[in-house]
Design a protein around this motif. Structure first.
Motif, mmCIF file in Angstrom:
data_model
loop_
_atom_site.group_PDB
_atom_site.id
_atom_site.type_symbol
_atom_site.label_atom_id
_atom_site.label_comp_id
_atom_site.label_asym_id
_atom_site.label_seq_id
_atom_site.Cartn_x
_atom_site.Cartn_y
_atom_site.Cartn_z
ATOM 1 N N GLU A 213 0.823 -1.211 0.000
ATOM 2 C CA GLU A 213 0.000 0.000 0.000
ATOM 3 C C GLU A 213 0.852 1.254 0.000
ATOM 4 O O GLU A 213 0.580 2.222 -0.714
ATOM 5 N N VAL A 214 1.913 1.226 0.810
ATOM 6 C CA VAL A 214 2.806 2.388 0.862
ATOM 7 C C VAL A 214 3.521 2.570 -0.471
ATOM 8 O O VAL A 214 3.618 3.688 -0.999
ATOM 9 N N GLY A 215 4.023 1.476 -1.040
ATOM 10 C CA GLY A 215 4.711 1.556 -2.321
ATOM 11 C C GLY A 215 3.815 2.077 -3.423
ATOM 12 O O GLY A 215 4.231 2.904 -4.247
ATOM 13 N N LEU A 216 2.574 1.612 -3.457
ATOM 14 C CA LEU A 216 1.631 2.070 -4.470
ATOM 15 C C LEU A 216 1.375 3.564 -4.341
ATOM 16 O O LEU A 216 1.331 4.292 -5.345
ATOM 17 N N PHE A 217 1.244 4.034 -3.110
ATOM 18 C CA PHE A 217 0.993 5.458 -2.882
ATOM 19 C C PHE A 217 2.206 6.292 -3.313
ATOM 20 O O PHE A 217 2.061 7.295 -4.023
#
Length: 227
Positions: A213-217
């Motif tokens: 989720e962090v990487g996608l953001f």
């Protein structure tokens, strides 16, 4: 465009490895981490400024937790095109980690201890306070590899709030006990974040527990800033 990942308190560069893997899977490969001494805010800012210089071009800074203080100051550099706050402090000029929320005291202050001038979370409270959503094995790894900061670092104030001049983005950890969701929501609103996301139930170690989720953001931010 280079993404510079900046760790917070009780953390280390290696704790970004899941986020780095997620970014690579999304086609974002120009990613570096920095190793903060966590002895002083100025020293940490200098480390990030040196990383910006070495990048040799435009950068996006992503900071977790206390590292929001660092990217808020270092983000004034011309090469910085965006700031990503990962459940991070977003102070105004003149504010320290202790004074960002004078009306909202820390919920875990009683679990802090100072040992050899280093600020620690007590052993029996570390998982519950910092990383409740991780396995015991992962918690042990964080405890072993993370760095305890100088206790004095919490009182050092930023002199410049880069979010006033640079596009800023915020991803909230919905189950954070170090920086409560209410505080994160308030900071995201104050900096007028261009994009806000929330990972429900995530702890302060969201970059470890929810790297996808962090990487996608972060990848989305980087692309909007010119990757």
């Amino acid at each position: 465009m280079t993404i510079i990942l900046v760790h917070g308190l009780w953390s280390a560069p290696a704790h970004w490895r899941g986020v780095i893997e997620a970014l690579k899977a999304l086609g974002v490969t120009d990613v570096v981490t920095v190793d903060l001494p966590l002895e002083s805010l100025k020293g940490d800012v200098d480390v990030v400024r040196e990383a910006i210089r070495k990048a040799g071009g435009d950068v996006v800074l992503a900071g977790q937790g206390f590292a929001g203080m660092v990217i808020t100051e270092a983000g004034a550099e011309e090469a910085v095109k965006g700031l990503v706050y990962v459940c991070a402090l977003a102070p105004d000029a003149g504010e320290s980690a202790r004074t960002v929320f004078p009306d909202l005291p820390s919920e875990i202050a009683s679990d802090f201890e100072v040992v050899d001038r280093k600020l620690r979370i007590k052993e029996d409270a570390f998982k519950a306070d910092y990383c409740h959503d991780l396995s015991d094995e992962a918690v042990a790894w964080l405890r072993e590899t993370g760095r305890n900061p100088s206790a004095s670092i919490m009182g050092e104030a930023v002199t410049h709030a880069a979010w006033k001049d640079k596009p800023s983005f915020y991803i909230v950890a919905g189950g954070d006990k170090c920086i409560a969701k209410e505080k994160q929501d308030r900071m995201a609103d104050r900096i007028k974040a261009s994009r806000i996301a929330c990972v429900d139930g995530a702890s302060h170690a969201m970059h470890v527990g929810h790297p996808g989720e962090v990487g996608l953001f972060v990848a989305g931010v980087a692309r909007s800033c010119g990757v």
